[in-house]
Structures are given as C-alpha cells and as structure tokens.
Design a protein around this motif. Structure first.
Motif, PDB file in Angstrom:
ATOM      1  N   GLU A  41       0.810  -1.220   0.000  1.00 22.82           N
ATOM      2  CA  GLU A  41       0.000   0.000   0.000  1.00 22.82           C
ATOM      3  C   GLU A  41       0.842   1.268   0.000  1.00 22.82           C
ATOM      4  N   GLY A  42       2.150   1.133  -0.083  1.00 23.86           N
ATOM      5  CA  GLY A  42       3.032   2.288  -0.199  1.00 23.86           C
ATOM      6  C   GLY A  42       3.498   2.886   1.106  1.00 23.86           C
ATOM      7  N   CYS A  43       3.281   2.207   2.210  1.00 21.09           N
ATOM      8  CA  CYS A  43       3.710   2.722   3.521  1.00 21.09           C
ATOM      9  C   CYS A  43       5.219   2.530   3.678  1.00 21.09           C
ATOM     10  N   ARG A  44       5.891   3.570   4.151  1.00 16.42           N
ATOM     11  CA  ARG A  44       7.349   3.524   4.261  1.00 16.42           C
ATOM     12  C   ARG A  44       7.870   3.922   5.643  1.00 16.42           C
ATOM     13  N   GLN A  45       7.001   4.444   6.511  1.00 13.09           N
ATOM     14  CA  GLN A  45       7.430   4.903   7.833  1.00 13.09           C
ATOM     15  C   GLN A  45       6.505   4.330   8.906  1.00 13.09           C
ATOM     16  N   PRO A  46       6.495   3.017   9.071  1.00 15.15           N
ATOM     17  CA  PRO A  46       5.541   2.419  10.014  1.00 15.15           C
ATOM     18  C   PRO A  46       6.002   2.497  11.464  1.00 15.15           C
ATOM     19  N   ALA A  47       5.035   2.318  12.339  1.00 15.00           N
ATOM     20  CA  ALA A  47       5.302   2.145  13.768  1.00 15.00           C
ATOM     21  C   ALA A  47       4.626   0.858  14.209  1.00 15.00           C
ATOM     22  N   VAL A  48       5.078   0.317  15.337  1.00 18.02           N
ATOM     23  CA  VAL A  48       4.469  -0.887  15.900  1.00 18.02           C
ATOM     24  C   VAL A  48       4.033  -0.583  17.328  1.00 18.02           C
ATOM     25  N   VAL A  49       2.786  -0.895  17.631  1.00 17.51           N
ATOM     26  CA  VAL A  49       2.260  -0.771  18.988  1.00 17.51           C
ATOM     27  C   VAL A  49       2.004  -2.182  19.483  1.00 17.51           C
ATOM     28  N   SER A  50       2.740  -2.593  20.498  1.00 15.72           N
ATOM     29  CA  SER A  50       2.649  -3.989  20.923  1.00 15.72           C
ATOM     30  C   SER A  50       2.668  -4.101  22.435  1.00 15.72           C
ATOM     31  N   GLY A  51       2.355  -5.311  22.891  1.00 14.79           N
ATOM     32  CA  GLY A  51       2.383  -5.596  24.313  1.00 14.79           C
ATOM     33  C   GLY A  51       3.790  -5.864  24.798  1.00 14.79           C
ATOM     34  N   PRO A  52       3.920  -6.407  26.001  1.00 10.78           N
ATOM     35  CA  PRO A  52       5.248  -6.649  26.579  1.00 10.78           C
ATOM     36  C   PRO A  52       6.080  -7.592  25.712  1.00 10.78           C
ATOM     37  N   ALA A  53       7.359  -7.297  25.584  1.00  9.05           N
ATOM     38  CA  ALA A  53       8.249  -8.121  24.769  1.00  9.05           C
ATOM     39  C   ALA A  53       8.490  -9.487  25.389  1.00  9.05           C
ATOM     40  N   THR A  54       8.095  -9.676  26.653  1.00 14.42           N
ATOM     41  CA  THR A  54       8.265 -10.968  27.302  1.00 14.42           C
ATOM     42  C   THR A  54       7.216 -11.983  26.850  1.00 14.42           C
ATOM     43  N   VAL A  55       6.160 -11.521  26.180  1.00 10.71           N
ATOM     44  CA  VAL A  55       5.112 -12.417  25.696  1.00 10.71           C
ATOM     45  C   VAL A  55       5.509 -12.911  24.307  1.00 10.71           C
ATOM     46  N   SER A  56       5.561 -14.223  24.121  1.00 11.20           N
ATOM     47  CA  SER A  56       6.106 -14.783  22.882  1.00 11.20           C
ATOM     48  C   SER A  56       5.325 -14.359  21.654  1.00 11.20           C
ATOM     49  N   SER A  57       4.002 -14.314  21.731  1.00 13.23           N
ATOM     50  CA  SER A  57       3.208 -13.962  20.557  1.00 13.23           C
ATOM     51  C   SER A  57       3.480 -12.531  20.123  1.00 13.23           C
ATOM     52  N   THR A  58       3.522 -11.618  21.094  1.00 10.13           N
ATOM     53  CA  THR A  58       3.823 -10.220  20.803  1.00 10.13           C
ATOM     54  C   THR A  58       5.212 -10.075  20.195  1.00 10.13           C
ATOM     55  N   ARG A  59       6.167 -10.736  20.792  1.00  9.17           N
ATOM     56  CA  ARG A  59       7.555 -10.629  20.328  1.00  9.17           C
ATOM     57  C   ARG A  59       7.704 -11.166  18.907  1.00  9.17           C
ATOM     58  N   ASP A  60       7.103 -12.312  18.637  1.00  8.66           N
ATOM     59  CA  ASP A  60       7.229 -12.916  17.314  1.00  8.66           C
ATOM     60  C   ASP A  60       6.582 -12.052  16.236  1.00  8.66           C
TER      61      ASP A  60
END
Length: 200
Positions: A41-60
C-alpha cells in the motif's frame, strides 16, 4: 499440574520449559502478512504498537514485521516501537505521544485487539486521517473493527480452530490415549478493509 497427572494444553503462546501439548497461531506469519500488505500500500514509515516483549506472541509478531521492512531497505528505528502493558488504561495516550513524537509515521501495526482499539481512538483524537495519513492494521477480528468508519484491517486468528484443537487434545489426554506431545500451529488470515487501503 503435569506432575499431578492433570492434562494441560497451552494456547496462543509458548511457555518456557513447557513440554506438553501446545496450540498456537503462526505468529511470525501474523507480522509478515501485516508488513507485506502495508508495503504494497506504499507505507514507508511504520510504527508498531505492541504488548510486553516478554510475551512470545507479541515478540514474534513484532520481530517478523520489522524484519520484512528491514529487508525492504526500510528499517524501523527503536523510537517507533511502542511497548504497552495490555491492561494499562493509558495505552491511548501513549499512542498519542508516539504520533506527536514521530509525525512521519504513515502506518501503524498493533499486535492485539485492545491495543488496536486504543490506536484507532488515538488516531481519531489526533485528527489523523485513516488511511490517508496513517494506515492501520491490527490483530484479532473483534466485532468493533467492522462497526467503525473506516472498517479496520486485521490479521485474524482462527479462534474456533484453536479451541477445537485444544478440546480434542485435552479429551485425548483425559482418556489416557498414548500420543506424542502435539505442537499444533495454525495459519492466520489477513482481512483487508478500509483502514489500510491507501493506494485505491
């Protein structure tokens, strides 16, 4: 519980040192589907909003999303990676702060349902057009994602299949069936809706 002979199946995430039955979604694929779609879709400057990095699903999910953009020559700087407690009430204000600190953001990938709703509200409160200014892709096909304008693109988890597999495995263990420990991994599905369609 395992030592006591109680059948146990973990769902949705990996648990360190657990050797029993596990039913999960292919979480790296969740991040990959979101990243590939936003790139298209042409996006070039994304951000990620995620939960704690200790949670495997979030981290992956986050790691694979970032890997796809990095391989496209668009590495995501640490300042555009927001980790937020899933139960925190200030998730919306944290996303507002992210948007104000990084006005160049043109897309957001949020890695679970509650954070997707907080991100949607933050974008609306900041007057950022979705998807014209910022495209949005979330995870989990919650009912509200189709009740707003624009409807929200999500990577959906096969919830019914997760539950069905877990039930079958627990039933088999309860009947003392001799089975090897199962590692079931299911594929997510990208549901494209208006919140991410920038090129049409």
């Amino acid at each position: 519980m395992q030592r006591a002979g109680v059948p146990v199946v973990t769902i949705d995430r990996r648990v360190q040192d657990f050797t029993g039955d596990t039913v999960t979604v292919d979480n790296p694929m969740v991040g990959r589907l979101a990243a590939e779609h936003l790139l298209e879709e042409g996006c070039r400057q994304p951000a990620v909003v995620s939960g704690p990095a200790t949670v495997s699903s979030t981290r992956d999910r986050q790691q694979e999303f970032c890997r796809v953009f990095a391989e496209a020559g668009l590495p995501i700087p640490p300042g555009r990676l927001l980790h937020q407690d899933l139960r925190a009430r200030n998730a919306e204000s944290a996303v507002v702060g992210l948007l104000r600190s990084h006005p160049e953001i043109d897309a957001i990938f949020s890695t679970n349902g509650p954070l997707t709703s907080s991100t949607f509200l933050a974008l609306r409160d900041e007057g950022r057009l979705i998807p014209g200014e910022v495209a949005l892709v979330g995870v989990d096909d919650d009912h509200w994602t189709r009740m707003v304008t624009p409807q929200v693109s999500v990577v959906a988890q096969p919830i019914n299949q997760l539950g069905a597999w877990a039930g079958q495995l627990l039933t088999a263990r309860a009947r003392n069936q001799e089975l090897e420990h199962a590692r079931v991994m299911l594929d997510p599905v990208l549901q494209v809706r208006g919140s991410s369609l920038r090129s049409r």
